[in-house]
Design a protein around this motif. Structure first.
Motif, PDB file in Angstrom:
ATOM      1  N   ALA A 185      -5.318   3.471   1.955  1.00 12.00           N
ATOM      2  CA  ALA A 185      -4.769   2.642   0.876  1.00 12.00           C
ATOM      3  C   ALA A 185      -5.683   2.746  -0.342  1.00 12.00           C
ATOM      4  CB  ALA A 185      -4.667   1.194   1.328  1.00 12.00           C
ATOM      5  N   ALA A 211       1.682   3.875   9.703  1.00 14.63           N
ATOM      6  CA  ALA A 211       0.755   4.954   9.361  1.00 14.63           C
ATOM      7  C   ALA A 211       1.071   6.184  10.194  1.00 14.63           C
ATOM      8  CB  ALA A 211      -0.669   4.488   9.638  1.00 14.63           C
ATOM      9  N   SER A 253       0.836  -1.210   0.000  1.00 12.32           N
ATOM     10  CA  SER A 253       0.000   0.000   0.000  1.00 12.32           C
ATOM     11  C   SER A 253       0.866   1.252   0.000  1.00 12.32           C
ATOM     12  CB  SER A 253      -0.903   0.033   1.238  1.00 12.32           C
ATOM     13  OG  SER A 253      -1.800  -1.039   1.180  1.00 12.32           O
ATOM     14  N   LEU A 269       0.188   5.939   4.871  1.00  9.29           N
ATOM     15  CA  LEU A 269      -1.175   5.660   5.324  1.00  9.29           C
ATOM     16  C   LEU A 269      -1.454   6.532   6.546  1.00  9.29           C
ATOM     17  CD1 LEU A 269      -1.264   1.748   5.034  1.00  9.29           C
ATOM     18  CD2 LEU A 269      -2.010   3.439   3.347  1.00  9.29           C
TER      19      LEU A 269
END
Ligand code: UD1
Length: 417
Positions: free
Chosen positions: A340, A380, A312, A357
């Motif tokens: 994503a 993230a 991702s 993310l």
């Protein structure tokens, strides 16, 4: 319970891999075949093991966890494992082979659909029928009986891991020789065969696509240590590379994770093998990948979700095709909540890499989907909260402690809703 993860901390240090969940579950069940006490060493403290021990206890055999060992003693006197235990875990269906072999009868609920697809058991039943078992299905239960199982040639339409294991266990006390053709090649199948042979069984060819099982009159007791968990190792390897850290993974069999290592290197990571250790690090961008899941030695379906989380944030678009299970993309929706960009067409997902993310509230729908969200959360921006994290504890021993020891910032907390 839920997990709260503060993202963006590179993982650094060493991590020890536990024994393989997917090897231990069938091995514990196979202990039902033994006439004497069996001890399994280095058993991880995961909830799937607790459930399988309860299942064994429910059949009149004592299975006790003592430190890191499970001691199994006694002869089965039940043939009907309780519905509440069987429905919690598909691997419970593996008691069918040993119970048929020892008791001549078994009644067990059909494993229903689960989060990753319908997962039928037709191949298990086909094999047991070929050995002379009479099998009926009534009100969602499989009722099977056989005075004595007889060896036969069994061809599997698909190299199912569970069917190979169930048939192998049933056949090891049968009259005559059984051949499983197009058998599963997974290392966990080989470990089960090694365990049965250690108790006096006569199985050859495990790890190739034809397994020969010569029936023996009885299996003795013994002590056994299962193989390390290749999926746990693969998960931490991906987590290490995703976080651009450097982690030494200890207690692995590099041979068992070749496909995972090859893809990690292709993505720009370094993975240096040293005996039963692998050191993983990454400096460059994550390069996009093409992945197709396949039976062993192909890329494992149990690593698909974790790779999707990893890719991702790749520098470009990746393609992942899931060819083993029909519906194993539950994590996509959750990954998308974290920013994503993934689109699917049937069993193929196209993942457009994002710079980063963002932390979000997400839900673990199954074991490996949960592991994928953990990897995503570690990388993230901000905080990610994973609800239903019990799914992760089914297969990863002390995952929070192990990752925090590498510098992650994860806390467990009661579900907040
Ligand atoms: C095992 C693993 C699981 C892993 C899977 C595939 C354990 C406890 N679990 O599951 O983690 O993801 O292997 O590597 O070891 N199938 C049929 N008919 C059958 C049996 C299976 O059609 O009778 C199909 C399934 O629906 C699935 C595919 O075969 O699409 C693979 O299943 P199988 O290899 O049997 O997986 P499990 O043994 O359930």
């Amino acid at each position: 319970m839920e997990l709260s993860i503060k993202g963006m901390t590179p993982l650094r240090g060493e991590i020890e891999i536990s024994s393989s969940k997917n090897a231990i579950l069938p091995i514990l069940v196979a202990a039902l075949l033994a006439d004497e006490s069996v001890t399994i060493n280095k058993v991880p403290d995961i909830s799937d093991v607790t459930i399988i021990n309860q299942l064994i206890n429910s059949l009149g055999v004592a299975a006790r966890m003592e430190d890191e060992r499970v001691v199994i003693e006694g002869q089965p006197n039940g043939h009907q494992p309780p519905y509440e235990l069987v429905r919690q875990m598909r691997a419970s269906f593996l008691v069918m082979g040993p119970l048929l072999a020892r008791q001549g009868k078994v009644r067990i609920t059909l494993p229903g659909g689960c989060a990753i697809g319908t997962r039928p058991v037709d191949l298990h039943l086909k094999g047991l029928r070929a050995m002379g078992a009479r099998i009926d299905i009534t009100s969602g239960d499989v009722i099977a009986s056989a005075k004595k199982l007889i060896g036969n040639h069994i061809y599997l339409d698909f190299p199912s891991v569970g069917a190979t294991e169930n048939i192998m266990m049933a056949a090891c006390l049968a009259d005559g020789t059984t051949y499983i053709e197009n058998a599963a090649l997974e290392p966990e199948v080989v470990d089960l065969a090694n365990f049965i042979n250690h108790l006096g069984g006569n199985i050859s060819g495990a790890g190739s696509n034809v397994i020969r099982i010569r029936g023996v009159r009885r299996l003795w007791g013994g002590e056994y240590t299962p193989i390390p968990d290749r999926i746990e190792a693969g998960t931490y390897m991906v987590a290490a590379s995703a976080s651009a850290g450097r982690v030494l993974i200890k207690n692995v069999v590099p041979e068992h994770i070749k496909a995972v290592t090859a893809k990690l290197k292709e993505s720009g990571a370094e993975a240096e093998e040293r005996g039963n250790q692998i050191e993983v690090s990454r400096k460059d961008e994550i390069r996009p990948l093409y992945i197709k899941t396949l039976p062993y030695p192909g890329f494992p379906t149990d690593m698909q979700a974790q790779y999707m989380a990893y890719l991702s944030c790749a520098d470009g678009s990746s393609v992942i095709t899931e060819s083993v299970f029909e519906n194993r993309f539950m994590h996509i929706q959750e990954l998308m909540r974290m920013g994503a960009r993934i689109r699917t067409e049937g069993r193929t997902a196209v993942i457009k890499g994002e710079k980063e993310l963002t932390g979000a509230r997400v839900k673990a729908t199954d074991l490996r989907a949960g592991a994928a969200l953990l990897i995503a959360g570690l990388n993230a921006r901000g905080t990610t909260v994973i609800s239903d994290s019990e799914h992760i504890d089914r297969g990863y021993e002390k995952i929070v402690e192990k990752l925090n020891a590498l510098g992650a910032q994860i806390t467990r907390q009661p579900e907040s809703h």
